[in-house]
Design a protein around this motif. Sequence first.
Motif, PDB file in Angstrom:
ATOM      1  N   VAL A 217       1.040   4.243 -34.016  1.00  0.00           N
ATOM      2  CA  VAL A 217      -0.351   4.306 -34.448  1.00  0.00           C
ATOM      3  C   VAL A 217      -1.169   4.883 -33.302  1.00  0.00           C
ATOM      4  O   VAL A 217      -1.241   4.301 -32.216  1.00  0.00           O
ATOM      5  CB  VAL A 217      -0.896   2.913 -34.835  1.00  0.00           C
ATOM      6  N   GLY A 218      -1.735   6.068 -33.527  1.00  0.00           N
ATOM      7  CA  GLY A 218      -2.571   6.705 -32.534  1.00  0.00           C
ATOM      8  C   GLY A 218      -3.994   6.859 -33.031  1.00  0.00           C
ATOM      9  O   GLY A 218      -4.307   6.517 -34.177  1.00  0.00           O
ATOM     10  N   ALA A 219      -4.859   7.386 -32.163  1.00  0.00           N
ATOM     11  CA  ALA A 219      -6.254   7.561 -32.548  1.00  0.00           C
ATOM     12  C   ALA A 219      -6.423   8.569 -33.663  1.00  0.00           C
ATOM     13  O   ALA A 219      -7.366   8.471 -34.463  1.00  0.00           O
ATOM     14  CB  ALA A 219      -7.069   7.989 -31.324  1.00  0.00           C
ATOM     15  N   ASP A 220      -5.512   9.542 -33.748  1.00  0.00           N
ATOM     16  CA  ASP A 220      -5.656  10.578 -34.759  1.00  0.00           C
ATOM     17  C   ASP A 220      -4.393  10.810 -35.592  1.00  0.00           C
ATOM     18  O   ASP A 220      -4.286  11.801 -36.294  1.00  0.00           O
ATOM     19  CB  ASP A 220      -6.075  11.901 -34.115  1.00  0.00           C
ATOM     20  N   GLU A 221      -3.434   9.895 -35.507  1.00  0.00           N
ATOM     21  CA  GLU A 221      -2.236  10.029 -36.327  1.00  0.00           C
ATOM     22  C   GLU A 221      -1.534   8.690 -36.484  1.00  0.00           C
ATOM     23  O   GLU A 221      -1.671   7.786 -35.644  1.00  0.00           O
ATOM     24  CB  GLU A 221      -1.261  11.049 -35.734  1.00  0.00           C
ATOM     25  N   VAL A 222      -0.799   8.562 -37.576  1.00  0.00           N
ATOM     26  CA  VAL A 222       0.046   7.406 -37.845  1.00  0.00           C
ATOM     27  C   VAL A 222       1.414   7.928 -38.252  1.00  0.00           C
ATOM     28  O   VAL A 222       1.511   8.894 -39.020  1.00  0.00           O
ATOM     29  CB  VAL A 222      -0.533   6.523 -38.976  1.00  0.00           C
TER      30      VAL A 222
END
Length: 243
Positions: free
Chosen positions: A161-166
Amino acid sequence: MKAFDSPSAWDKMEAYDSTPWAAADDTEEACAFLAKIAEGGPALELGVGTGRVALPLTRSGVAVTGIESSPKMLEQLRAKPGGAELDVVLGDFADVPVEGEFSLVYCVFNTFLLLLTQDDQLRCFQKAADRLKPGGAFVLQTLVLSADHYGHEEWTETMHVGADEVVLLASVHDAAEQRVNRQQIVLTESGPRFFPMSFRYAWPSELDLMARMAGLTREERRTGWDEKPFYYPGYVTVYRKTA
């Protein structure tokens, strides 16, 4: 399913080493361990990929040769400092298509499990043993399924889980073939991307039998590159050719 039999997932990754959910973060530990096992002798990496381990291991004084089946991964290796000089053969690492003898043959980050049949895995053991000097070592970093996964035919889990992608993993399990077909789904604002892959896990006792059939003896098995004793699901095994 042929979509899962090819290295298409790796070919789609334009920058594998900077993809946080794809690349391993144990390079320093792996190189220190492998350099010690190599004892100054030449080494051969099966599935060298982008050179994540091979290039720093070379800089530590170990002459490394690599085998890689993905032209895209090889392009990324060649673009790195020192990558153009690294001796790499493009081919199927199950056949170990190189000449000469090595003090160390190794395969990291579960790459060995990309050989999708028991026959291919056994052939790799036998060919690797043929390339080892007397007293040389074959080192594998592999895994088996956890108890939570083994009893299920399919499962989905969150990998990153990232700030701009999962990143989600959708897996289908064939227990009889010890095979997992997996779709790695990357969700971003611009839409989803799909990275299909497959692996065949092998039980530790199964790997030990393959080693014995190839004339190798298990020397040690540990959880990782450190001194921790063996525990599921991931582990490192050292096999030795009789001196």
